[in-house]
Design an enzyme around this catalytic site. Structure first.
Site, PDB file in Angstrom:
ATOM      1  N   HIS A 108      12.688  -1.908   2.395  1.00 64.32           N
ATOM      2  CA  HIS A 108      12.033  -0.648   2.764  1.00 64.32           C
ATOM      3  C   HIS A 108      12.869   0.497   2.231  1.00 64.32           C
ATOM      4  O   HIS A 108      14.094   0.502   2.407  1.00 64.32           O
ATOM      5  CB  HIS A 108      11.891  -0.526   4.284  1.00 64.32           C
ATOM      6  CG  HIS A 108      11.026  -1.601   4.848  1.00 64.32           C
ATOM      7  ND1 HIS A 108       9.665  -1.601   4.688  1.00 64.32           N
ATOM      8  CD2 HIS A 108      11.352  -2.735   5.502  1.00 64.32           C
ATOM      9  CE1 HIS A 108       9.184  -2.701   5.244  1.00 64.32           C
ATOM     10  NE2 HIS A 108      10.175  -3.412   5.734  1.00 64.32           N
ATOM     11  N   ARG A 121       4.472  11.155  -2.264  1.00 66.07           N
ATOM     12  CA  ARG A 121       4.268  11.172  -0.815  1.00 66.07           C
ATOM     13  C   ARG A 121       5.594  11.426  -0.073  1.00 66.07           C
ATOM     14  O   ARG A 121       6.648  10.915  -0.493  1.00 66.07           O
ATOM     15  CB  ARG A 121       3.662   9.835  -0.339  1.00 66.07           C
ATOM     16  CG  ARG A 121       4.615   8.656  -0.404  1.00 66.07           C
ATOM     17  CD  ARG A 121       3.950   7.332  -0.064  1.00 66.07           C
ATOM     18  NE  ARG A 121       3.863   7.059   1.344  1.00 66.07           N
ATOM     19  CZ  ARG A 121       4.070   5.842   1.881  1.00 66.07           C
ATOM     20  NH1 ARG A 121       4.398   4.798   1.117  1.00 66.07           N
ATOM     21  NH2 ARG A 121       3.945   5.670   3.159  1.00 66.07           N
ATOM     22  N   TYR A 132      10.950   9.263   1.500  1.00 70.64           N
ATOM     23  CA  TYR A 132      11.011   8.177   0.517  1.00 70.64           C
ATOM     24  C   TYR A 132      11.746   8.522  -0.771  1.00 70.64           C
ATOM     25  O   TYR A 132      12.022   7.641  -1.583  1.00 70.64           O
ATOM     26  CB  TYR A 132       9.590   7.705   0.180  1.00 70.64           C
ATOM     27  CG  TYR A 132       8.848   7.184   1.391  1.00 70.64           C
ATOM     28  CD1 TYR A 132       9.277   6.029   2.052  1.00 70.64           C
ATOM     29  CD2 TYR A 132       7.727   7.851   1.896  1.00 70.64           C
ATOM     30  CE1 TYR A 132       8.612   5.554   3.169  1.00 70.64           C
ATOM     31  CE2 TYR A 132       7.055   7.379   3.009  1.00 70.64           C
ATOM     32  CZ  TYR A 132       7.503   6.229   3.642  1.00 70.64           C
ATOM     33  OH  TYR A 132       6.848   5.754   4.752  1.00 70.64           O
ATOM     34  N   ALA A 162       2.930  -0.446   4.949  1.00 73.98           N
ATOM     35  CA  ALA A 162       2.485  -0.463   6.349  1.00 73.98           C
ATOM     36  C   ALA A 162       2.059  -1.850   6.822  1.00 73.98           C
ATOM     37  O   ALA A 162       2.031  -2.107   8.035  1.00 73.98           O
ATOM     38  CB  ALA A 162       1.350   0.534   6.532  1.00 73.98           C
ATOM     39  N   GLU A 196      12.972  -8.726   2.074  1.00 77.06           N
ATOM     40  CA  GLU A 196      12.131  -7.589   2.467  1.00 77.06           C
ATOM     41  C   GLU A 196      12.892  -6.292   2.202  1.00 77.06           C
ATOM     42  O   GLU A 196      14.074  -6.194   2.551  1.00 77.06           O
ATOM     43  CB  GLU A 196      11.835  -7.723   3.972  1.00 77.06           C
ATOM     44  CG  GLU A 196      11.044  -6.593   4.584  1.00 77.06           C
ATOM     45  CD  GLU A 196      10.973  -6.711   6.122  1.00 77.06           C
ATOM     46  OE1 GLU A 196      11.701  -7.548   6.717  1.00 77.06           O
ATOM     47  OE2 GLU A 196      10.196  -5.947   6.716  1.00 77.06           O
ATOM     48  N   ARG A 213      12.693   5.167  12.749  1.00 76.03           N
ATOM     49  CA  ARG A 213      11.433   5.936  12.686  1.00 76.03           C
ATOM     50  C   ARG A 213      10.552   5.650  13.907  1.00 76.03           C
ATOM     51  O   ARG A 213      11.063   5.280  14.953  1.00 76.03           O
ATOM     52  CB  ARG A 213      10.745   5.647  11.343  1.00 76.03           C
ATOM     53  CG  ARG A 213      11.596   6.132  10.147  1.00 76.03           C
ATOM     54  CD  ARG A 213      10.904   5.917   8.833  1.00 76.03           C
ATOM     55  NE  ARG A 213       9.674   6.699   8.743  1.00 76.03           N
ATOM     56  CZ  ARG A 213       8.730   6.478   7.818  1.00 76.03           C
ATOM     57  NH1 ARG A 213       8.885   5.516   6.920  1.00 76.03           N
ATOM     58  NH2 ARG A 213       7.654   7.231   7.800  1.00 76.03           N
ATOM     59  N   ASN A 243       8.187  -5.178  -0.647  1.00 76.07           N
ATOM     60  CA  ASN A 243       8.055  -4.033   0.258  1.00 76.07           C
ATOM     61  C   ASN A 243       6.581  -4.002   0.656  1.00 76.07           C
ATOM     62  O   ASN A 243       5.744  -3.524  -0.110  1.00 76.07           O
ATOM     63  CB  ASN A 243       8.460  -2.729  -0.429  1.00 76.07           C
ATOM     64  CG  ASN A 243       8.334  -1.540   0.513  1.00 76.07           C
ATOM     65  OD1 ASN A 243       7.748  -1.647   1.592  1.00 76.07           O
ATOM     66  ND2 ASN A 243       8.877  -0.402   0.104  1.00 76.07           N
ATOM     67  N   PRO A 286       0.799  -1.222   0.000  1.00 80.69           N
ATOM     68  CA  PRO A 286       0.000   0.000   0.000  1.00 80.69           C
ATOM     69  C   PRO A 286       0.836   1.279   0.000  1.00 80.69           C
ATOM     70  O   PRO A 286       1.835   1.373   0.706  1.00 80.69           O
ATOM     71  CB  PRO A 286      -0.817  -0.106   1.296  1.00 80.69           C
ATOM     72  CG  PRO A 286      -0.078  -1.076   2.149  1.00 80.69           C
ATOM     73  CD  PRO A 286       0.555  -2.050   1.193  1.00 80.69           C
ATOM     74  N   ASN A 287       0.394   2.204  -0.823  1.00 84.19           N
ATOM     75  CA  ASN A 287       0.986   3.548  -0.928  1.00 84.19           C
ATOM     76  C   ASN A 287       2.353   3.591  -1.608  1.00 84.19           C
ATOM     77  O   ASN A 287       2.923   4.668  -1.761  1.00 84.19           O
ATOM     78  CB  ASN A 287       1.067   4.224   0.453  1.00 84.19           C
ATOM     79  CG  ASN A 287      -0.303   4.411   1.059  1.00 84.19           C
ATOM     80  OD1 ASN A 287      -1.182   4.958   0.411  1.00 84.19           O
ATOM     81  ND2 ASN A 287      -0.510   3.929   2.276  1.00 84.19           N
TER      82      ASN A 287
END
Ligand code: DQA
Length: 149
Positions: free
Chosen positions: A101, A17, A22, A77, A99, A108, A74, A9-10
């Site tokens: 990111h 964004r 990012y 969330a 994985e 964070r 990735n 998502p996103n």
């Protein structure tokens, strides 16, 4: 080598964004880069993205039935919430899953400190923006190289 790159998502909003977190490169450009770098490594890459958790689970299962050699994911969330994704990766073992990111999640918010899926991944790469996906391809290459020895 057949590799499935799954974005959650996103991630389609990358480049729009929170650019300070990012980066400014668009999702479409990242896909181009991954496919291009995949070709150099003799990899056949398929990139998919969805905002729905179930799609990600189904694609992980599809990778098994369609005999992919590995997955780069990735989960956005869903990283921090989804036991369904962890179970899906466990279900297709021993297929290697990496994985990725874009941001350095370990530095964070507290709620980003848990990654369920990481428990079943061979490696987690974070904080390297789009280059993290390319590093993930190399991790998969090394994984199979080590196996040939
Ligand atoms: C992300 C990190 C997640 O915490 C966040 O929810 C995302 C993107 C990353 O690539 O840095 O959507 O997975």
């Amino acid at each position: 080598m057949k590799i499935l790159v799954i974005n959650g998502p996103n991630i389609n909003m990358i480049g729009i964004r929170e650019k300070h977190i990012y980066g400014t490169i668009s999702y479409q450009r990242i896909v181009q880069l991954i496919v291009q770098e995949g070709k150099k490594r003799n990899m056949e890459i398929t990139c998919v993205q969805s905002n729905y958790e179930g799609d990600l689970v189904t694609w992980i299962q599809d990778a098994y039935f369609e005999k992919y050699d590995g997955i780069v994911i990735n989960p956005g969330a869903y990283t921090h919430t989804s036991i369904a994704l962890l179970d899906a990766v466990k279900a297709i073992a021993p297929m290697p899953v990496v994985e990725v990111h874009l941001s350095k999640v370990s530095e964070r918010e507290d709620f980003r400190q848990i990654s369920y899926i990481s428990k079943a991944c061979i490696k987690t790469i974070q904080g390297k923006k789009e280059l993290g996906y390319i590093e993930a391809l190399d991790v998969l290459l090394d994984y199979y190289r080590d196996r040939e020895l």
